[in-house]
Write an enzyme that holds these catalytic residues in place. Structure first.
Site, PDB file in Angstrom:
ATOM      1  N   ASP A  32       0.740  -1.106   0.130  1.00  0.00           N
ATOM      2  CA  ASP A  32      -0.179  -0.004  -0.124  1.00  0.00           C
ATOM      3  C   ASP A  32       0.728   1.198  -0.019  1.00  0.00           C
ATOM      4  O   ASP A  32       0.317   2.446   0.066  1.00  0.00           O
ATOM      5  CB  ASP A  32      -0.821  -0.130   1.232  1.00  0.00           C
ATOM      6  CG  ASP A  32      -0.266   0.058   2.580  1.00  0.00           C
ATOM      7  OD1 ASP A  32       0.952  -0.273   2.666  1.00  0.00           O
ATOM      8  OD2 ASP A  32      -0.839   0.444   3.538  1.00  0.00           O
ATOM      9  N   ASN A  33       2.339   1.159  -0.103  1.00  0.00           N
ATOM     10  CA  ASN A  33       3.062   2.083  -0.228  1.00  0.00           C
ATOM     11  C   ASN A  33       3.546   2.463  -1.610  1.00  0.00           C
ATOM     12  O   ASN A  33       4.785   3.000  -1.663  1.00  0.00           O
ATOM     13  CB  ASN A  33       4.026   2.384   0.881  1.00  0.00           C
ATOM     14  CG  ASN A  33       3.322   2.593   2.166  1.00  0.00           C
ATOM     15  OD1 ASN A  33       2.294   3.216   2.395  1.00  0.00           O
ATOM     16  ND2 ASN A  33       4.027   2.092   3.174  1.00  0.00           N
ATOM     17  N   ASP A  52       4.533   7.792   1.284  1.00  0.00           N
ATOM     18  CA  ASP A  52       4.462   7.313   2.833  1.00  0.00           C
ATOM     19  C   ASP A  52       5.375   6.563   3.443  1.00  0.00           C
ATOM     20  O   ASP A  52       5.266   5.521   3.758  1.00  0.00           O
ATOM     21  CB  ASP A  52       2.915   6.448   2.774  1.00  0.00           C
ATOM     22  CG  ASP A  52       2.709   6.183   4.215  1.00  0.00           C
ATOM     23  OD1 ASP A  52       2.992   7.216   5.254  1.00  0.00           O
ATOM     24  OD2 ASP A  52       1.856   5.370   4.630  1.00  0.00           O
TER      25      ASP A  52
END
Length: 232
Positions: free
Chosen positions: A13-14, A23
């Site tokens: 998710d980064n 992030d």
């Protein structure tokens, strides 16, 4: 990776589909070359260690590919995914030669240059950014400044690297452009944040931003742009 950047939590998710990370969380820049160096205080297993970032990104690509299993054959996806390490290593060598200011000679030669530099950086515990800055501005007539005594092992590693480096054509000349080495290690980040948190003093932050921008402008005068995560 070439810039010495270590992502804190390099999970799915980064990373976006263009291959760029975000992030960063508890990110770090390498003080010295260390494949086991981690950025996150909670990464006790070294899952996202500097030397495992390629592995982490490759795994992330596999998770993305899993989303396409209803639209593509597994064998086709695996064939594409298996090319990732080669593409990564090619980009790594390109970025490495670029940081050293030399023209690439080919996969085998560039691999030897990269490996010899890693050996020197490992045994000498040379400051990572100083290594590149010293060579870019001064060449390899003299060894970059070290914080430890030069041993026979360190000298041998330097001789090997400098010999290979001299066989390369310089892709840029510093000329009259002066570059002050820039770094952003953890202690400096903490000091900048400390001034803000304790005294609401933003001066160190603004000064650092100015220094980095000045560095970037002078790099542009040489006809090159600073290395970014996308290219490194």
């Amino acid at each position: 990776v070439v810039a010495g950047f270590v992502h804190g939590v390099l999970n799915t998710d980064n990373i976006n589909v263009t291959g760029e990370s975000f992030d960063y969380g508890p990110y770090r820049f390498l003080p010295t070359h260390d494949p086991k160096f981690t950025a996150a205080y909670f990464d006790h297993q070294g899952l996202y260690a500097y030397g495992r970032q390629r592995e982490a990104l490759h795994w992330n690509c596999y998770q993305l590919a899993a989303c396409f299993l209803k639209f593509a054959e597994t064998a086709d996806l695996e064939r594409i995914l298996d090319t990732f390490p080669t593409h990564f290593d090619t980009a790594l060598k390109h970025g490495f030669c670029r940081r050293l200011g030399v023209t690439q000679k080919g996969d085998q030669a560039d691999g030897a240059l990269f490996a010899s530099a890693e050996r020197f950086l490992s045994v000498s515990v040379c400051d990572y950014q100083t290594f590149f800055h010293s060579i870019l501005t001064l060449g390899v007539d003299d060894m970059p400044p070290l914080s430890i005594k030069v041993t026979n092992e360190i000298q041998a590693a330097w001789n090997e690297f400098s010999s290979i480096y001299r066989s390369y054509e310089r892709s840029l000349e510093m000329g009259s452009v002066s570059l002050t080495n820039q770094n952003l290690l953890y202690d400096e980040i903490e000091a900048i944040w400390g001034a803000i948190a304790e005294r609401d003093d933003w001066t160190p932050l603004y000064e650092k931003i100015t220094q980095i921008r000045t560095f970037g402008e002078r790099m542009h005068k040489l006809g090159i742009t600073p290395i970014t995560m996308k290219h490194a």
